[in-house]
Design a protein around this motif. Structure first.
Motif, PDB file in Angstrom:
ATOM      1  N   TRP A 217      -4.904  10.890  50.980  1.00 39.10           N
ATOM      2  CA  TRP A 217      -4.571  12.100  50.304  1.00 39.10           C
ATOM      3  C   TRP A 217      -3.614  12.920  51.165  1.00 39.10           C
ATOM      4  O   TRP A 217      -2.741  13.644  50.474  1.00 39.10           O
ATOM      5  CB  TRP A 217      -5.988  13.009  50.323  1.00 39.10           C
ATOM      6  CG  TRP A 217      -5.847  14.556  49.870  1.00 39.10           C
ATOM      7  CD1 TRP A 217      -6.013  15.257  50.538  1.00 39.10           C
ATOM      8  CD2 TRP A 217      -5.455  14.813  48.692  1.00 39.10           C
ATOM      9  NE1 TRP A 217      -5.894  16.571  50.083  1.00 39.10           N
ATOM     10  CE2 TRP A 217      -5.456  16.067  48.820  1.00 39.10           C
ATOM     11  CE3 TRP A 217      -5.034  14.108  47.520  1.00 39.10           C
ATOM     12  CZ2 TRP A 217      -5.218  17.073  47.661  1.00 39.10           C
ATOM     13  CZ3 TRP A 217      -4.519  15.092  46.413  1.00 39.10           C
ATOM     14  CH2 TRP A 217      -4.632  16.291  46.308  1.00 39.10           C
ATOM     15  N   THR A 218      -3.651  12.772  52.549  1.00 42.56           N
ATOM     16  CA  THR A 218      -2.663  13.663  53.440  1.00 42.56           C
ATOM     17  C   THR A 218      -1.267  12.935  53.333  1.00 42.56           C
ATOM     18  O   THR A 218      -0.326  13.756  53.138  1.00 42.56           O
ATOM     19  CB  THR A 218      -3.117  13.609  54.827  1.00 42.56           C
ATOM     20  OG1 THR A 218      -4.578  14.073  55.062  1.00 42.56           O
ATOM     21  CG2 THR A 218      -2.316  14.412  55.918  1.00 42.56           C
TER      22      THR A 218
ATOM     23  N   LEU B  72     -10.605  12.935  48.491  1.00 43.24           N
ATOM     24  CA  LEU B  72      -9.858  14.031  48.904  1.00 43.24           C
ATOM     25  C   LEU B  72     -10.075  14.306  50.532  1.00 43.24           C
ATOM     26  O   LEU B  72     -11.249  14.320  51.107  1.00 43.24           O
ATOM     27  CB  LEU B  72     -10.346  15.481  48.214  1.00 43.24           C
ATOM     28  CG  LEU B  72     -10.024  15.429  46.777  1.00 43.24           C
ATOM     29  CD1 LEU B  72     -10.478  16.645  46.186  1.00 43.24           C
ATOM     30  CD2 LEU B  72      -8.415  15.254  46.409  1.00 43.24           C
ATOM     31  N   GLY B  73      -9.023  14.807  51.395  1.00 44.16           N
ATOM     32  CA  GLY B  73      -9.322  15.068  52.714  1.00 44.16           C
ATOM     33  C   GLY B  73      -8.923  13.799  53.593  1.00 44.16           C
ATOM     34  O   GLY B  73      -8.865  14.003  54.771  1.00 44.16           O
TER      35      GLY B  73
END
Length: 212
Positions: A6-7, A1-2
């Protein structure tokens, strides 16, 4: 995540949501901007068909049937959702809607997610319309290629009044002569691609969705 992946995933998801929302708005705008089909209800024949129902209607069932008939007999393009547990009588709501459409000279299609459910509905519809000059057909892998070709031809020339089938009904070679009603059973069980094809129908015909 992050992370970067993910973006990117979030961005693509957001874009897809916007695309779907825009498409839905366009479909509903098209439905609202045109005058729908007002089916003519023959009270005498409809009453005779209802007498073939071997059970007593529940209050909720009667309310659902009344709401569907009101939509179908007014100049709106119906898009109604009927919810209820298994065995509560949703199919009878669909049967009566189909009768109204067919009795006014139109065709009805019943779209289901599995071949087993298609076979069950085919038997139910065949039994209920057995005493009426209505041709009910099945479109699924239970039918041979020759039988399926016959159903396709019957839909195009108007000889088939009701067709029950799986996603095969969404094939490009399926053409209806005078489609007036589409019943979708368990719409949530259809894939994304099939739902996209369903959306193209929503602006053109009355739709009744059944779900638990």
């Amino acid at each position: 995540l992050g992370g970067t992946q993910w973006t990117k995933a979030r961005r693509k998801a957001a874009e897809k949501v916007r695309d779907v929302a825009a498409e839905l708005l366009e479909i509903h705008a098209r439905r609202a901007s045109r005058t729908g089909r007002a089916f003519q209800l023959d009270e005498q024949q409809y009453g005779a068909f209802c007498q073939g129902f071997p059970f007593e209607e529940t209050p909720d069932q009667e309310a659902a049937i009344a709401a569907v008939l009101k939509d179908m007999t007014t100049e709106i393009t119906m898009d109604r959702l009927t919810c209820g547990d298994v065995g509560c009588g949703k199919t009878e709501v669909a049967l009566r809607a189909a009768f109204v459409a067919i009795n006014d000279g139109h065709q009805a299609a019943v779209l289901v997610p599995t071949t087993l459910l298609a076979q069950q509905h085919f038997q139910t519809f065949s039994d209920r319309f057995a005493d009426w000059p209505v041709r009910v057909e099945l479109m699924s892998r239970f039918r041979s290629r020759k039988e399926q070709d016959g159903v396709v031809a019957g839909l195009e020339n108007g000889q088939v009044d009701i067709v029950i089938g799986t996603h095969k009904l969404l094939s490009p070679d399926i053409r209806f002569k005078r489609l007036g009603l589409v019943v979708v059973d368990e719409e949530h069980r259809f894939g994304v691609r099939h739902k996209e094809q369903l959306k193209t129908l929503r602006a053109e015909v009355d739709m009744l969705t059944l779900t638990a």
